[in-house]
Structure formats: structure tokens, C-alpha cells
Design a protein around this motif. Structure first.
Motif, PDB file in Angstrom:
ATOM      1  N   GLY A   1       0.793  -1.224   0.000  1.00 30.06           N
ATOM      2  CA  GLY A   1       0.000   0.000   0.000  1.00 30.06           C
ATOM      3  C   GLY A   1       0.825   1.273   0.000  1.00 30.06           C
ATOM      4  N   LYS A   2       2.100   1.175  -0.425  1.00 26.27           N
ATOM      5  CA  LYS A   2       2.932   2.377  -0.443  1.00 26.27           C
ATOM      6  C   LYS A   2       2.928   3.035  -1.819  1.00 26.27           C
ATOM      7  N   GLY A   3       2.181   2.466  -2.742  1.00 21.46           N
ATOM      8  CA  GLY A   3       2.062   3.082  -4.062  1.00 21.46           C
ATOM      9  C   GLY A   3       3.254   2.852  -4.972  1.00 21.46           C
ATOM     10  N   ASN A   4       4.137   1.881  -4.630  1.00 23.96           N
ATOM     11  CA  ASN A   4       5.252   1.565  -5.540  1.00 23.96           C
ATOM     12  C   ASN A   4       4.709   0.735  -6.689  1.00 23.96           C
ATOM     13  N   ASP A   5       4.956   1.196  -7.913  1.00 22.27           N
ATOM     14  CA  ASP A   5       4.407   0.512  -9.086  1.00 22.27           C
ATOM     15  C   ASP A   5       5.283  -0.660  -9.494  1.00 22.27           C
ATOM     16  N   LYS A   6       5.133  -1.774  -8.802  1.00 20.00           N
ATOM     17  CA  LYS A   6       5.958  -2.936  -9.154  1.00 20.00           C
ATOM     18  C   LYS A   6       5.066  -4.115  -9.495  1.00 20.00           C
ATOM     19  N   MET A   7       5.487  -4.897 -10.500  1.00 21.86           N
ATOM     20  CA  MET A   7       4.750  -6.112 -10.820  1.00 21.86           C
ATOM     21  C   MET A   7       4.885  -7.105  -9.670  1.00 21.86           C
ATOM     22  N   PRO A   8       3.786  -7.727  -9.251  1.00 18.58           N
ATOM     23  CA  PRO A   8       3.929  -8.814  -8.278  1.00 18.58           C
ATOM     24  C   PRO A   8       4.796  -9.918  -8.902  1.00 18.58           C
ATOM     25  N   ILE A   9       5.353 -10.775  -8.059  1.00 20.12           N
ATOM     26  CA  ILE A   9       6.233 -11.833  -8.564  1.00 20.12           C
ATOM     27  C   ILE A   9       5.388 -13.021  -9.036  1.00 20.12           C
ATOM     28  N   GLY A  10       5.596 -13.415 -10.279  1.00 16.63           N
ATOM     29  CA  GLY A  10       4.811 -14.514 -10.857  1.00 16.63           C
ATOM     30  C   GLY A  10       5.254 -15.877 -10.358  1.00 16.63           C
ATOM     31  N   ALA A  11       4.410 -16.885 -10.624  1.00  9.71           N
ATOM     32  CA  ALA A  11       4.740 -18.254 -10.237  1.00  9.71           C
ATOM     33  C   ALA A  11       5.977 -18.706 -11.009  1.00  9.71           C
ATOM     34  N   LYS A  12       6.851 -19.411 -10.303  1.00  8.09           N
ATOM     35  CA  LYS A  12       8.087 -19.861 -10.957  1.00  8.09           C
ATOM     36  C   LYS A  12       7.981 -21.328 -11.359  1.00  8.09           C
ATOM     37  N   GLY A  13       8.711 -21.692 -12.404  1.00  7.93           N
ATOM     38  CA  GLY A  13       8.804 -23.096 -12.816  1.00  7.93           C
ATOM     39  C   GLY A  13       7.501 -23.653 -13.371  1.00  7.93           C
ATOM     40  N   VAL A  14       6.666 -22.772 -13.965  1.00  6.06           N
ATOM     41  CA  VAL A  14       5.396 -23.246 -14.524  1.00  6.06           C
ATOM     42  C   VAL A  14       5.672 -24.056 -15.797  1.00  6.06           C
ATOM     43  N   GLN A  15       5.058 -25.229 -15.886  1.00  2.00           N
ATOM     44  CA  GLN A  15       5.216 -26.068 -17.079  1.00  2.00           C
ATOM     45  C   GLN A  15       4.027 -25.861 -18.005  1.00  2.00           C
ATOM     46  N   TYR A  16       4.296 -25.416 -19.218  1.00  2.00           N
ATOM     47  CA  TYR A  16       3.223 -25.199 -20.198  1.00  2.00           C
ATOM     48  C   TYR A  16       3.168 -26.369 -21.163  1.00  2.00           C
ATOM     49  N   MET A  17       2.022 -26.512 -21.821  1.00  2.00           N
ATOM     50  CA  MET A  17       1.942 -27.467 -22.909  1.00  2.00           C
ATOM     51  C   MET A  17       2.718 -26.892 -24.096  1.00  2.00           C
ATOM     52  N   GLU A  18       2.829 -27.678 -25.163  1.00  2.00           N
ATOM     53  CA  GLU A  18       3.613 -27.244 -26.325  1.00  2.00           C
ATOM     54  C   GLU A  18       3.092 -25.944 -26.932  1.00  2.00           C
ATOM     55  N   SER A  19       3.980 -25.224 -27.595  1.00  2.00           N
ATOM     56  CA  SER A  19       3.574 -23.989 -28.262  1.00  2.00           C
ATOM     57  C   SER A  19       2.883 -24.305 -29.574  1.00  2.00           C
ATOM     58  N   LYS A  20       1.626 -24.712 -29.473  1.00  2.00           N
ATOM     59  CA  LYS A  20       0.849 -24.890 -30.705  1.00  2.00           C
ATOM     60  C   LYS A  20      -0.596 -24.475 -30.471  1.00  2.00           C
TER      61      LYS A  20
END
Ligand SMILES: *[C@@H]1O[C@H](CO)[C@@H](O)[C@H](O)[C@H]1NC(C)=O
Ligand SMILES: *[C@@H]1O[C@H](CO)[C@@H](O)[C@H](O)[C@H]1NC(C)=O
Ligand SMILES: *[C@@H]1O[C@H](CO)[C@@H](O)[C@H](O)[C@H]1NC(C)=O
Ligand SMILES: *[C@@H]1O[C@H](CO)[C@@H](O)[C@H](O)[C@H]1NC(C)=O
Length: 480
Positions: A347-366
Motif C-alpha cells: 500500500g505504499k504506491g510503488n508501481d511494481k509487478m507482483p512476482i509470478g509463479a516460478k517453474g510453470v510447465q506449459y503445454m507445447e507452443s501450438k
């Protein structure tokens, strides 16, 4: 001399507290729902909670793989009993068994830090037509009794309620009282919560005020002022959240429970599926809300710190869209645990992206897209309807992120969502020859054609059989 020492010590303690406090979000929790075709593995989500310093989480069940992932983290947890289990909990025997299996089991040394049990989820909602009216209070009593009898009376049971259980005869918060048809029941519940030292949990949605009423003054849904204020005796209201919260405070006061602790169980803003559900407005809402929570100012009738659970952590692509297409887009993070917009949880108004989930496994790029050369174009309408009804096309509607696609883009979007939600199976990209698989990213400006996260079922089947056999043989060997 001694006094100087004490003063020094005090200053030192305060400094340490401030340094440590920088990342502590003691009054902010987050709702972690899982109504998704491809939920992230719980361990990825727990890592994300820790990376963002989120140390309170509210669940909608008591799923053991979720709870196992939360064990040993210290994260404070609210487990829940879904509405359709309330009638079962009316038998004390079943309530006792539920507490044993879903609470006590996780309370070993180094286990889960369970703080609350949510009995039902908004069970008295008007649109439920009294379906849970008879069963909610007995379930609450039984669960609390079972907690006490198992020696865990410090864990409190409560019922998360929608703000529609109270109303105001004028627009003034000070004339708030419980809704007529549930008033007697509410007094039973509130009296019980008071006796047990449990909080009143309420879900408040300024977005819905705006969504349901086209004449609602938009600025009043946010925290930046600019709307016409409500002047209620000595109190001035510049946003609907404060006004709504104080309507509850008035209802409690009027009935003799003016000091009952209130926790905000759900509050947030969706980012897609409606013209007012955008990342820009969500950011504006959260900026104001988080600043407000950090200020510990509270509301005119309840000044002081306030505990609130943001709704929600992740997008859920299988939620019912009866309330509206926006239902599937409440996440601060996308379906894959990646942040959508900058926000400062402190709540300090710093414009930072929250930290995303790490090591996410996606399906193939199709991707699965519309084959414009196909002959049987008369089948398009039916195919798109089929695909959308069995996947998620809530980003296509008016004012949504994919509303600018052309007709072919629309068709591709529907086909692709169906394909991805069916784990990219070849059969899911047929549509009588109307569809074809491509490795070219089909996303267009502002409209994401998502690739799903690898699903739990596939993760398990990906463990090579040889490895399983080897471990098994080794174990057998050791045993013999
Ligand atoms: C409670 O635990 C049982 C047994 O592990 C499980 O089947 C059930 O789904 C759990 N209840 C909830 C609401 O998660
Ligand atoms: C409640 O009643 C309305 C009108 O009779 C009906 O349309 C709706 O489906 C009912 N909802 C539930 C949850 O039973
Ligand atoms: C694409 O689909 C959306 C939602 O069904 C619709 O509003 C829009 O008009 C469609 N666009 C075109 C170009 O057909
Ligand atoms: C596809 O393109 C979109 C938009 O540029 C991007 O956000 C997304 O990460 C891409 N997907 C993949 C799998 O590369």
C-alpha cells in the motif's frame, strides 16, 4: 540513565519492527479458488504466495494436496466447507468426522497453520432461494463444537456472507439492518459468533454496484474521491466500500453487537469480460484499496486496522458465468500465475509487478485455428457454439480483451480455447475440417490465445514408467 537505556531499546525495537514490517502484510490475505481446467500445481502457487509476502490465504474447500503444500510455511489458512455439504454437517457425527479429516489431520508439528473454518460460501445469497437457510446455522454450531472438542477451539468457525444479508432503508449507512427474511437467522448467527469470539466475514463488491446499476456514479466505486459524497449525520462517505461496510456496522450495532470483529472475506476487481472489467480499472481499484488498508484508517464508524482477503489470486476458467462473463477473470494473476498489472501489496504506491509463479510447465507452443480454405463453412456457427460452450470464450464479448478480433479471429479463438482446454488433443482440433493446428502464435494485439499449464493428469502420466519400475524393484529388493 536507566530511562535512556529503555528509550534506546525502544527505538531499536521500533527500528527492527519497521525494517521487518516493510514486507509484512498482516492485514491482507488472498482467496485461492481452483475452478479451473488446468489448475497450477499447489507448490507453484505456494511459492508465489511466499515470494509476494502473502501470509494469509482463504480456500473454498480443504483439499489435501493444497493443504500439504501449505504445511510448514506458517501461512495462515482459512479452510472451507462448500454449501452442498452443509446439510451433511447438520449431523454432529459428520461434522466431527469432517473436522478430524480436514482440520485435525493437518495440525501436526510443522503442519498447516489453520486459523478459520468457513462454513459454506455466501449460503444466504438471495439468488439461492433459501436453499441453505435451514442448514447453515446448525452446521456452524456443529463445526465449532467439533473444533472445541478436538482441542482446537482457537480455530474459529464462521460463515462468509454476501453483503446482501443487510440493507439500508435509505441510502444512509446509519439506517442499516439485516435483510428482513433472514433477520432472525442472522441474529442467531451473530450471537453465536460473538459468544465464540469468531469474526463476521463479509464479501463486498464495489464492481458489482457499478455492474448492476448503470446509473451508479463510477468514481464512487473507487477510492480516489471525485464522486458526490454521502453525508450521514457526522460521517462523510466518498466511496461505496466504506458506505457498505458501515451499513453492516450499523446493522450489528442496532442489534446489540456493535463491537463484533468484521473480516472482509472477498474484495477485488475483475480484469476482463465486461467493459468496466479492465486491468486499468482493476489497478485503480487495488491502488486505492491497498493504500487504504495500509493506512489503518478503517471506515468512519470503524476506525482502525481492517483485515481483508483479496479476490482472487488466479483466474478460474470454469467458474459459472451466470453472474457475468467477468466471473472468470478475478485473478490478480492470470491462470498461469503470471501478474497482470503492477500493484503494491504494502500500500505504499510503488508501481511494481507482483512476482509470478516460478517453474510453470506449459503445454507445447501450438494453437488450433480456423482453416479458411475449408469447404463446409455452413458448419461454422454450430462448431463455434460447441467449442465455446465447452471451453471459455468470455474474452470475446463486448468491451473484453478479444472483442476487436475479426470474424475469422473469433472462430479461431473459440477453436483454440477448446483445443487447449482439451490438452491439445488432435481430436479437439477437427471441427469437420474447419480447424487446423499451427505452431505460429495466434495471439493478436491485446488478445492472448493462451497455452494451458500442463494438467495434473498429464504430469502424473509423464513420469516415465521405467523410473517407476526401477524404484519399485529397488524397494522390493530392500524389503527382501
Ligand atoms: C475433507 O477430507 C476428505 C477426506 O480426505 C475429502 O474427501 C474431502 O473432500 C475433504 N473436504 C473438503 C471440503 O475438501
Ligand atoms: C431460484 O428461483 C428462480 C425463480 O423461481 C429460478 O429461476 C432459479 O433457478 C432458482 N435458483 C436456485 C439456485 O434454485
Ligand atoms: C466476435 O464475437 C463476439 C462475441 O460473440 C461478437 O460480439 C463480435 O461481434 C464478433 N466479431 C465479429 C467480427 O464477428
Ligand atoms: C504469444 O504471443 C503473446 C502476445 O505477444 C505472448 O504474450 C505469449 O507469451 C506468446 N505465447 C507463446 C507460447 O509464446
Amino acid at each position: 540513565m536507566a530511562r535512556a537505556m529503555v528509550l534506546w531499546l525502544w527505538t531499536f525495537i521500533m527500528l527492527v519492527a519497521m525494517v521487518n514490517g516493510a514486507d509484512q502484510k498482516d492485514n491482507i490475505g488472498v482467496n485461492w479458488g481452483n475452478i479451473a481446467s488446468h489448475p497450477l500445481p499447489p507448490s507453484n502457487v505456494v511459492g508465489m504466495l511466499k515470494d509476494n509476502g502473502l501470509n494469509k490465504v482463504k480456500l473454498f474447500d480443504a483439499d489435501s494436496s493444497t493443504l500439504n503444500a501449505l504445511a510448514g510455511t506458517g501461512i495462515e489458512v482459512m479452510v472451507a466447507i462448500p454449501n452442498d455439504m452443509l446439510s451433511r454437517m447438520n449431523k454432529y457425527k459428520h461434522a466431527k468426522e469432517w473436522v478430524k479429516k480436514n482440520v485435525t489431520k493437518h495440525l501436526y508439528d510443522g503442519g498447516v497453520n489453520i486459523r478459520y473454518v468457513a462454513v459454506g460460501n455466501e449460503p444466504l445469497l438471495t439468488s439461492y432461494n433459501d436453499s441453505f437457510k435451514q442448514t447453515t446455522f446448525p452446521a456452524l454450531q456443529n463445526i465449532m463444537k467439533a473444533l472445541e472438542e478436538s482441542g482446537h477451539g482457537d480455530i474459529k468457525a464462521s460463515v462468509p456472507l454476501n453483503a446482501d444479508v443487510y440493507e439500508s432503508s435509505s441510502t444512509m449507512p446509519s439506517s442499516g439492518d439485516f435483510r428482513g427474511d433472514v433477520k432472525d437467522l442472522m441474529l442467531d448467527i451473530v450471537g453465536f459468533l460473538k459468544e465464540k469470539g469468531a469474526p463476521f466475514i463479509v464479501n463486498i463488491y464495489p464492481f458489482l454496484s457499478l455492474y448492476q446499476n448503470p446509473n451508479f456514479p463510477e468514481d464512487f466505486a473507487f477510492f480516489d474521491g471525485g464522486a458526490k459524497t454521502i453525508n450521514d449525520n457526522s460521517h462523510t462517505y466518498s466511496n461505496v466500500f466504506d458506505a457498505n461496510f458501515d451499513t453492516l456496522v450499523s446493522a450489528l450495532k442496532k442489534n446489540g453487537y456493535g463491537d463484533l470483529k468484521i473480516v472482509v472475506g472477498e474484495i477485488g476487481w475483475p480484469t476482463d469480460g465486461h467493459i468496466k472489467a479492465t486491468t486499468k480499472l482493476a489497478k485503480k481499484f487495488y491502488d486505492g484499496l491497498l493504500k487504504k488498508l495500509a493506512s489503518n484508517k478503517g471506515t468512519p464508524m470503524r476506525p482502525g486496522p481492517m483485515e481483508a482477503y483479496l479476490f482472487g489470486l488466479l483466474d478460474e476458467n470454469m467458474k459459472s458465468i451466470d453472474p457475468g462473463d467477468f466471473e472468470r477473470h478475478w485473478g490478480i494473476f492470470r491462470y498461469d500465475g503470471q501478474p497482470k498489472f503492477p500493484m503494491d501489496l504494502n500500500g505504499k504506491g510503488n508501481d511494481k509487478m507482483p512476482i509470478g509463479a516460478k517453474g510453470v510447465q506449459y503445454m507445447e507452443s501450438k494453437w488450433c485455428v480456423f482453416n479458411t480454405d475449408a469447404k463446409n463453412q455452413d458448419k461454422i456457427v454450430g462448431s463455434v457454439e460447441y467449442a465455446c460452450s465447452r471451453s471459455d470464450c468470455t474474452s470475446l464479448g463486448y468491451g473484453s480483451s478479444c472483442n476487436d478480433l475479426d470474424a475469422n479471429g473469433n472462430i479461431s479463438y473459440a477453436f483454440n480455447m477448446y483445443f487447449q482446454m482439451n490438452d491439445q488433443s488432435v481430436e479437439a482440433c477437427q471441427f469437420d475440417g474447419l480447424a487446423t493446428i499451427t505452431s505460429t502464435n495466434a495471439s493478436q494485439q491485446g488478445c492472448l490465445f493462451p497455452i494451458e499449464v500442463v494438467s495434473a493428469a498429464i504430469r502424473i502420466s509423464m513420469v516415465p514408467t521405467e523410473a517407476v519400475l526401477l524404484v519399485f524393484t529397488l524397494m522390493l529388493f530392500l524389503l527382501l
